[in-house]
Design a protein around this motif. Sequence first.
Motif, PDB file in Angstrom:
ATOM      1  N   ALA A  62       0.843  -1.199   0.000  1.00  0.00           N
ATOM      2  CA  ALA A  62       0.000   0.000   0.000  1.00  0.00           C
ATOM      3  C   ALA A  62       0.874   1.244   0.000  1.00  0.00           C
ATOM      4  N   MET A  63       0.363   2.299  -0.626  1.00  0.00           N
ATOM      5  CA  MET A  63       1.034   3.592  -0.581  1.00  0.00           C
ATOM      6  C   MET A  63       0.806   4.172   0.820  1.00  0.00           C
ATOM      7  N   PRO A  64       1.801   4.801   1.415  1.00  0.00           N
ATOM      8  CA  PRO A  64       1.640   5.346   2.773  1.00  0.00           C
ATOM      9  C   PRO A  64       0.485   6.329   2.895  1.00  0.00           C
ATOM     10  N   MET A  65       0.183   7.071   1.811  1.00  0.00           N
ATOM     11  CA  MET A  65      -0.906   8.047   1.898  1.00  0.00           C
ATOM     12  C   MET A  65      -2.292   7.417   1.762  1.00  0.00           C
ATOM     13  N   ALA A  66      -2.367   6.133   1.334  1.00  0.00           N
ATOM     14  CA  ALA A  66      -3.648   5.442   1.191  1.00  0.00           C
ATOM     15  C   ALA A  66      -3.516   3.989   1.653  1.00  0.00           C
ATOM     16  N   ARG A 102      10.558   0.622  -1.841  1.00  0.00           N
ATOM     17  CA  ARG A 102      10.801   1.636  -0.797  1.00  0.00           C
ATOM     18  C   ARG A 102       9.582   2.505  -0.559  1.00  0.00           C
ATOM     19  N   VAL A 103       8.797   2.764  -1.599  1.00  0.00           N
ATOM     20  CA  VAL A 103       7.675   3.694  -1.475  1.00  0.00           C
ATOM     21  C   VAL A 103       6.412   3.013  -0.960  1.00  0.00           C
ATOM     22  N   LEU A 104       6.431   1.696  -0.799  1.00  0.00           N
ATOM     23  CA  LEU A 104       5.242   0.969  -0.371  1.00  0.00           C
ATOM     24  C   LEU A 104       5.357   0.505   1.073  1.00  0.00           C
ATOM     25  N   THR A 105       4.196   0.375   1.720  1.00  0.00           N
ATOM     26  CA  THR A 105       4.129  -0.266   3.024  1.00  0.00           C
ATOM     27  C   THR A 105       3.770  -1.725   2.763  1.00  0.00           C
ATOM     28  N   ILE A 106       4.676  -2.633   3.104  1.00  0.00           N
ATOM     29  CA  ILE A 106       4.513  -4.055   2.817  1.00  0.00           C
ATOM     30  C   ILE A 106       3.966  -4.768   4.046  1.00  0.00           C
ATOM     31  N   SER A 107       2.996  -5.672   3.824  1.00  0.00           N
ATOM     32  CA  SER A 107       2.442  -6.473   4.922  1.00  0.00           C
ATOM     33  C   SER A 107       2.026  -7.839   4.387  1.00  0.00           C
ATOM     34  N   ASN A 108       1.707  -8.739   5.299  1.00  0.00           N
ATOM     35  CA  ASN A 108       1.217 -10.093   4.967  1.00  0.00           C
ATOM     36  C   ASN A 108       2.100 -10.805   3.945  1.00  0.00           C
ATOM     37  N   VAL A 109       3.369 -10.906   4.240  1.00  0.00           N
ATOM     38  CA  VAL A 109       4.311 -11.555   3.326  1.00  0.00           C
ATOM     39  C   VAL A 109       4.233 -13.067   3.504  1.00  0.00           C
ATOM     40  N   HIS A 110       4.029 -13.773   2.395  1.00  0.00           N
ATOM     41  CA  HIS A 110       4.014 -15.241   2.372  1.00  0.00           C
ATOM     42  C   HIS A 110       5.040 -15.684   1.342  1.00  0.00           C
ATOM     43  N   VAL A 111       5.872 -16.647   1.722  1.00  0.00           N
ATOM     44  CA  VAL A 111       6.975 -17.071   0.863  1.00  0.00           C
ATOM     45  C   VAL A 111       6.903 -18.567   0.626  1.00  0.00           C
TER      46      VAL A 111
END
Length: 136
Positions: A62-66, A102-111
């Motif tokens: 997600a973008m930090p602003m949204a 770098r510009v994204l907020t990363i979450s719920n990573v599955h590998v």
Amino acid sequence: MTTLPELTDKESCLDSLRSLPPAILAEMSLSTGKSLPRDAGKFVTCNGISGAHYLLATMMGAMPMAPQTALKLGLGLCVPEACGQNDVPAILNSSALIPDLRVLTISNVHVSDPVKGLAAPGIRFGFAVAIVMILV
């Protein structure tokens, strides 16, 4: 075939990425997917780098602003063998291989590891091959 330098057991995944010679880091980076939202990278090229292995990662970005409008992302990663599935969130946040994250907020990573995750063919596979051979 490119060969990675020997790593000590105590060397962490991020340390091994930082200590790679620039030419090998560039080859791994070129084998890693970068085209968001989904890019599997170059599996065959990654497998040609001795001491490297390929992982598939899915995540929400997600973008930090949204932050409420996260997109599902999927990337293929070419990483040193010192890196395991649990190291992928740190790799994604380090931006060593994929600067666009770098510009994204990363979450719920599955590998997943598509090579080590393969199961050996079972007895059913053997029967199916035998039947096909008889019919041909």
